[in-house]
Write a protein that holds these residues in place. Sequence first.
Motif, PDB file in Angstrom:
ATOM      1  N   PRO A 127      12.206  15.761   9.999  1.00  0.00           N
ATOM      2  CA  PRO A 127      12.228  16.241   8.608  1.00  0.00           C
ATOM      3  C   PRO A 127      13.548  16.923   8.286  1.00  0.00           C
ATOM      4  CG  PRO A 127      10.910  17.697   9.978  1.00  0.00           C
ATOM      5  CD  PRO A 127      11.267  16.517  10.840  1.00  0.00           C
ATOM      6  N   GLU A 128      13.879  16.911   7.030  1.00  0.00           N
ATOM      7  CA  GLU A 128      15.053  17.638   6.570  1.00  0.00           C
ATOM      8  C   GLU A 128      14.817  19.138   6.724  1.00  0.00           C
ATOM      9  OE1 GLU A 128      17.878  16.273   5.635  1.00  0.00           O
ATOM     10  OE2 GLU A 128      17.079  14.240   5.938  1.00  0.00           O
ATOM     11  N   GLY A 130      13.846  22.700   6.117  1.00  0.00           N
ATOM     12  CA  GLY A 130      12.981  23.284   5.100  1.00  0.00           C
ATOM     13  C   GLY A 130      11.954  22.336   4.531  1.00  0.00           C
ATOM     14  N   GLU A 131      11.921  21.088   4.994  1.00  0.00           N
ATOM     15  CA  GLU A 131      10.966  20.114   4.476  1.00  0.00           C
ATOM     16  C   GLU A 131       9.609  20.320   5.122  1.00  0.00           C
ATOM     17  OE1 GLU A 131      10.354  15.247   4.098  1.00  0.00           O
ATOM     18  OE2 GLU A 131      11.986  16.092   5.290  1.00  0.00           O
ATOM     19  N   GLY A 132       8.565  20.465   4.311  1.00  0.00           N
ATOM     20  CA  GLY A 132       7.215  20.650   4.810  1.00  0.00           C
ATOM     21  C   GLY A 132       6.558  19.314   5.113  1.00  0.00           C
ATOM     22  N   GLY A 134       4.126  16.022   4.701  1.00  0.00           N
ATOM     23  CA  GLY A 134       3.897  15.164   3.549  1.00  0.00           C
ATOM     24  C   GLY A 134       2.551  15.420   2.906  1.00  0.00           C
ATOM     25  N   ARG A 169       6.320  10.136   4.680  1.00  0.00           N
ATOM     26  CA  ARG A 169       5.775  11.154   5.561  1.00  0.00           C
ATOM     27  C   ARG A 169       4.367  11.597   5.157  1.00  0.00           C
ATOM     28  NH1 ARG A 169       9.304  13.420   8.908  1.00  0.00           N
ATOM     29  NH2 ARG A 169       8.091  15.337   9.009  1.00  0.00           N
TER      30      ARG A 169
END
Length: 400
Positions: A127-128, A130-132, A134, A169
């Motif tokens: 994941p990028e 800070g990306e939570g 999906g 995701r």
Amino acid sequence: MTPEDLFREPEQPHSGTRPQQDLDVLPYGSWFGPAEPAEAAAGYSYEETHSTYGGASYLEQHWPHPAAQFDEPAVQVPGHWAPTGSNGTTGSDGPAGPPVEEPQPEDPPTLELGPPVLDVHFPYPQPEPGEGPGPLYVIGDVHGYLDDLLAALHQQGLIDAEGHWSAGRSRVWFLGDFTDRGPDGIGVIDLVMQLAAEAAAAGGYCRALMGNHELLFLGAAKYGDEPVQSTAGTASFLAAWRLNGGQQHDLERLEPHHISWLSRLPAMGIEDGHLLLHSDTTAYLEYGETIADVNDAVHTVLADEGIDELWDCFRKFTKRFAFRGQAGTMAAQELLSTYGGYRVVHGHSPIPYLTGTDHPDDGAKPHVPGPYIYADELAIAMDGGVTMNGRLLVARLPLN
């Protein structure tokens, strides 16, 4: 009376089955009707189906298998309700309907799938920063209606027009009952296995729960006509499977990798505070005090505990309506306090039965605008009654 009630047993502790007189006490709940997706606005309709997934036809053409273990014809039970589902095949229970024809073989598939490769570890895209996680989706009972499933998944943007994962995701959970009553249960299983691999490669996941029809299907394949000691009289898994909508062509196309995959499905799970179950019963409490304990106990029953123990497990997870009526809220609270989460999400009991809106006399199509939230908003029902001309439901959680 639902088909599963034809093999009735004494009530067990935590069975979740309400007394008969309580079944007329309808829950106070609300419908969740999601906004029409962009695809619908562009001309896509819910009834549209896609036939590019190979499914059963590919298996029959390319995966030769030994002669079927059981070659007796399916049994038509006198007085047993067999309404026509959306694909024109035998549906759920009720008054006797006209005989229905077996579905015709599909056209040659355009998407070729080899046998699914099990236990392969795909490289998960990272994941990028800070990306939570999906978005989370749940899918109700499918019961062999492959075209309905493809249409519903496409409508939600989870697959493309060719039947491949297109949700990145996203996290998807099927709530069980892939086979029986509909025309292509093995095709449904193959699709879910395919999507699990494709979702993993995209950084999401597609998972599934063990339903009571998975237990019944596995029992029919393993034990056939071997008698089980039922207090309702001597019965067998094969007889019960046929009585509950088992399709002979599904049994004939069942392969070892299907059995392996089905046997490892969990009985319950939890995601984002949603306690995911197949059956609206408290029978899970008899198998452990944690989700892991319940799943291990059911897997042990399937692996080596014998025919009578598997029959008992099937019977317990066939019970229903635990969260309906005056005691429903307490039953939901008991499961949530034991296993965690703030809301139960289940399949198993068709919403038209749960709400008393089925129409067995006039034959009208049940009204199922979406998932049903009830038991003081502690429970969400996801079986839209696809076998009785209702809907195959796919919903993004949480529902408000």
